[in-house]
Structure formats: structure tokens, C-alpha cells
Design an enzyme around this catalytic site. Structure first.
Site, mmCIF file in Angstrom:
data_model
loop_
_atom_site.group_PDB
_atom_site.id
_atom_site.type_symbol
_atom_site.label_atom_id
_atom_site.label_comp_id
_atom_site.label_asym_id
_atom_site.label_seq_id
_atom_site.Cartn_x
_atom_site.Cartn_y
_atom_site.Cartn_z
ATOM 1 N N SER A 1 0.790 -1.238 0.000
ATOM 2 C CA SER A 1 0.000 0.000 0.000
ATOM 3 C C SER A 1 0.820 1.285 0.000
ATOM 4 C CB SER A 1 -0.953 0.008 1.194
ATOM 5 O OG SER A 1 -2.043 -0.844 0.950
ATOM 6 N N LYS B 1 0.043 3.760 -2.751
ATOM 7 C CA LYS B 1 -0.973 4.810 -2.682
ATOM 8 C C LYS B 1 -0.354 6.210 -2.627
ATOM 9 C CE LYS B 1 -4.591 1.974 -0.548
ATOM 10 N NZ LYS B 1 -3.924 0.683 -0.381
ATOM 11 N N SER C 1 -6.006 3.427 4.244
ATOM 12 C CA SER C 1 -5.478 2.566 3.184
ATOM 13 C C SER C 1 -6.620 1.966 2.355
ATOM 14 C CB SER C 1 -4.596 1.452 3.761
ATOM 15 O OG SER C 1 -3.681 0.986 2.790
#
Length: 471
Positions: free
Chosen positions: A68, A71, A307
Site C-alpha cells: 500500500s 498509494k 489505506s
């Protein structure tokens, strides 16, 4: 790690030289996984005048699964290309307005891939029409979307797909394409009862049992995804407490179609035709009602703090549409993001980008590339707001309760995006000391075995960052 080794971590040093950090890393580095580190000093000229004294790098060019931390790239690319005020827009229109309590002809619902659109939002749109007197539609109701789109990116793990954090990414999104349910034990035996809203247009066959006394050697639940949003829940769950379930639907277009059909009936709006799916966007129609999402600046806040994968990949697809003028996809969205970031000076020649969330195990980034993105966020005023949206150790988001980050010295001193999945433990963000950001850092670890994780005294990224903020 021995007591002697741990004691090395609290050695005071007036400056964290490369030799000092090299020695620390040699002590704490795991033997069974791969790691990479980049640390860059921020702030005053005094701290940045000597790169040798203010930068630490270990395997900075080596490629890792970013999870993640991807991102961060999505947030920068979306803000740059779409703008902070961008909103997803869901619209209802027709060729004519409402006259004599009816619409002559067809009605169109333009789904826009809004990752935050709820059934309640859609109901409010129809209630607007109902208040205008609408009781009958002479034609069909068309749900406008992309009928050929890919719903999951390459490299998404198959056993993730029934879980809501890996919900399908589509133009058709309602309630995050996620169904909430509860599995409860029965009093008389070990059977279970599954409960969910009667308005959910899905079918879940349940044969699961509860292992109330813990005498089943291998007890785990299994969810099988079948066609037409049908599921089979089997296996067992240990304990006697009810279990909340979040199940990702498999066919978002069908889910939207059935939801709209039921909604019209509940509101007393009849149709002569049918509820159908289409990719066509007719021109010269009259707007009857619309719903806008929150602005991009608020979507990125949720995406980074919690997230949120669906927001990330919805934004990725929109980037593909924005840059190339065609329906957004994982392929053109990834290409667009790479182009945007390259134009901003991030060197991504070696990178492999296939989604915006980091769910794919085909993604590959280096610590150096992630570091360049962090420095971009810090240096560009238009991107500075993203720093405030990062989880703060011990206080918010995915770092609020994470082990090692809820106490001194890291509590409140680390603002970072986490990146976690099986075998992956990454962190990328900033260190804050004395109310000021002093360092940008990336710590990547791949090949992190669950068995090793279970027995380690403290995660590698925790131990390294403690060495960075110790007095």
C-alpha cells in the site's frame, strides 16, 4: 536478537553517520528477508548542506513489492492530473422532463465509478424525482457504465477476492461493492445462522459451524464465489461469539441492476420496460438529478489514512480516462500514472506499476523511487496537504495501534504510509521532531515470514526508526 544487541540501539550519538547506521542495520537486519532503506534530511540548509552526512541508503535501487505504499504515487498523480477539487458525479437524465407524473421514453443513470457512492445516495436521487411527481417511466431504465472493464488488476491474490478490501473496481459501485453480514452460533448445536439485510440482492448459502470448545484440529471458514453474486460459506469458526463478515460482490453491474430494480419498486415508481445495462452515453439529454462525491482532497485523506484500496484504484482508472480519453482501466491508468510522475521528475524506468492500491504482487518499486515521491510531496506546495493525511504513529489510521508505534520514541514522531501484506512490511513517510519535519524515510522489507514475524522481538522498521529518533 540478544540483550547485548538490543543495547546497541540506545547508544547516543551527536550525528547519525552512515557508519553508525550501518552498524545499527547489521545488528537488527533480519536474516530471512530482504530490506532496503533510504533516509533523506529535510529542512534547514544546515541539515542539508552535506548529502554524505544527511542521507542514508541501503539497496536503494533494488525492486520490492510496495504493497500500500503505492498509494503515495496514486495520491500525487491524482492530485496533479485531476486537481484537489475533482469530484465523481453520478447523474440521472432523460430525453424529456417529468410531465403528468411520468417520463416519456427512457431514463439513464450514469454511474461514474464513485468509490464512495452508497445505496442511500442513489435512493436520494430517486426521491428527488419522486418529489417532482415521478410515478411511471414509459421506457427502460439504463444503467450507463463500462460493460467490458476488468474488475481486478493482474497479480491480485485469488483468496483476497471475496474480501471487501479487494472489492471489484467498476464504474458500477454501490456501498463499496461490499455486503455486510453476521454469522452467529445457535444455542442448540454447533450450527450457525447467517443474517444480512433482506434488501441485499445476493445469495449466500451457509453450511458453516461453530467450534465452541476448540476440539476441531483445523478450523477455518471458506468462502466460494459463484456466478450472479452467489456465495457458499462453509467450514468452521472457533469460539462462541458472533462474527462480522464483509463480503465483496463478484458482479457489480448485476448488483447495481438488481438494487435499482428493487429501489424503484419500493418507491412506487413503475416502468413499462426493464432495467438494463449499457455502455452508451446518449447526447442531448436533460439532467434530472445528480450526486457529487466529496472532493479529491477528502478522498485522498481516507485513502491514505485508512489505506482504502477501492478509492485508490478508482482514481487510477480515472487517470487513464483523463489522460487518454478512453474508458479507464488498470492498464491505461497505470500508464497514465507512470507518465504523470515521470513528468514530475520521478525516475520510474525500472518500476512495474499495475494498480493504484498496491494489492497486486506484480507491482515493483524501489526505495529510491518511493523516496523521490516523498520529496516531491514535501517540496511542492500543492502537494503538502498529503503530509497531514498520513497516519500518525500512535494517533491515527493504520499506525494508531501498530506495535512499536504507540510509545516513545516513535509515537507522534512518525507520519507514514504503511504497506502490509503476506510477506511484506513496508513504511514510507516522514520523521517529525520538535514540531518540524526533519527526515523523509523509506524502509522496505519483503520475504517477511509469518513464522519469523511471530517470534521477532520487534519489527525491523521499528528498530531502525528508533535509531533515527533516539537522542
Amino acid at each position: 536478537m540478544t540483550t547485548l544487541s538490543l543495547s546497541l540501539l540506545v547508544i547516543s550519538a551527536s550525528a547519525k553517520s552512515n557508519d553508525y547506521l550501518d552498524n545499527i542495520v547489521k545488528v537488527i537486519e533480519p536474516k530471512t528477508s530482504q530490506t532496503a532503506i533510504v533516509v533523506s534530511a529535510l529542512g534547514s540548509e544546515e541539515r542539508t548542506k552535506s548529502a554524505a552526512d544527511n542521507e542514508y541508503r541501503k539497496d536503494a535501487e533494488r525492486l520490492f513489492i510496495p504493497a500500500s505504499t503505492m498509494k503515495l504515487l496514486t495520491a500525487v498523480a491524482a492530485t496533479t492530473s485531476l486537481g484537489r477539487n475533482f469530484r465523481f458525479n453520478t447523474q440521472i437524465d432523460a430525453f424529456v422532463g417529468i410531465q403528468n407524473s411520468r417520463i416519456e421514453g427512457d431514463l439513464f443513470i450514469r454511474f461514474d465509478g464513485d468509490p464512495t457512492l452508497t445505496v442511500s445516495d442513489l435512493r436520494q436521487l430517486f426521491k428527488q424525482l419522486h418529489k417532482q411527481g415521478l410515478k411511471h417511466i414509459d421506457g427502460n431504465v439504463y444503467l450507463v457504465g463500462d460493460q467490458q472493464e476488468t474488475l481486478q488488476a493482474p497479480g491480485w491474490v485469488w483468496d483476497d477476492l471475496g474480501i471487501c478490501y479487494a472489492a471489484p473496481v467498476s464504474r458500477y459501485i454501490l456501498n463499496q461493492n461490499c455486503v455486510k453480514a453476521k454469522l452467529s452460533p445457535t444455542l442448540a448445536n454447533n450450527q450457525s445462522k447467517l443474517s444480512l439485510s433482506q434488501f441485499e440482492p445476493v445469495s449466500i448459502t451457509n453450511t458453516a459451524v461453530f467450534d465452541k470448545v476448540g476440539d476441531i484440529p483445523f478450523c477455518e471458514l471458506s468462502l466460494q464465489r459463484q456466478s450472479n453474486n452467489q456465495f457458499l460459506l462453509s467450514g468452521c469458526h472457533t469460539g462462541q461469539k458472533p462474527l462480522k463478515l464483509a463480503i465483496a460482490i463478484s458482479d457489480p453491474a448485476l448488483y447495481a441492476k438488481n438494487t435499482v430494480t428493487n429501489m424503484l419498486a419500493n418507491l412506487g415508481i413503475t416502468i413499462k420496460g426493464k432495467v438494463l445495462l449499457t455502455s452508451k452515453r446518449p447526447a442531448n439529454t436533460l439532467l434530472l438529478a445528480e450526486h457529487e462525491s466529496k472532493p479529491l482532497s477528502e478522498l485522498t485523506d481516507t485513502m491514505l489514512l485508512k489505506s482504502d484500496n477501492l478509492i485508490a484504484d478508482s482514481l487510477l482508472k480515472r487517470l487513464g480516462q483523463q489522460i487518454y480519453g478512453v474508458p479507464g482501466s488498470f492498464v491505461n491508468g497505470s500508464a497514465a500514472m507512470k507518465q504523470i510522475l515521470t513528468d514530475l521528475g520521478v525516475e520510474l524506468d525500472s518500476a512495474n506499476i499495475v494498480d493504484g492500491s498496491g494489492l497486486s504482487r506484480y507491482n515493483l518499486l524501489s526505495a529510491e523511487q518511493l523516496s523521490q515521491v516523498l520529496l516531491l510531496i514535501k517540496q511542492h506546495k500543492d502537494l503538502n496537504f498529503l503530509i497531514e493525511q498520513l497516519p500518525v504513529a500512535g494517533y491515527s489510521g493504520t499506525l494508531e495501534y501498530r506495535s512499536g508505534y504507540t510509545t516513545s520514541p516513535l509515537k507522534g514522531a512518525v507520519l507514514a504510509k504503511t504497506g502490509s501484506m503476506m510477506g511484506v512490511a513496508n513504511l514510507a513517510g516522514f520523521i517529525k521532531e520538535g514540531g518540524e519535519l526533519t527526515k523523509a524515510f523509506v524502509v522496505l522489507e519483503n520475504g517477511h515470514s509469518p513464522a519469523v514475524k511471530k517470534n521477532e522481538l520487534s519489527p525491523f522498521n521499528v528498530l531502525f526508526l528508533q535509531s533515527m529518533v533516539q537522542p
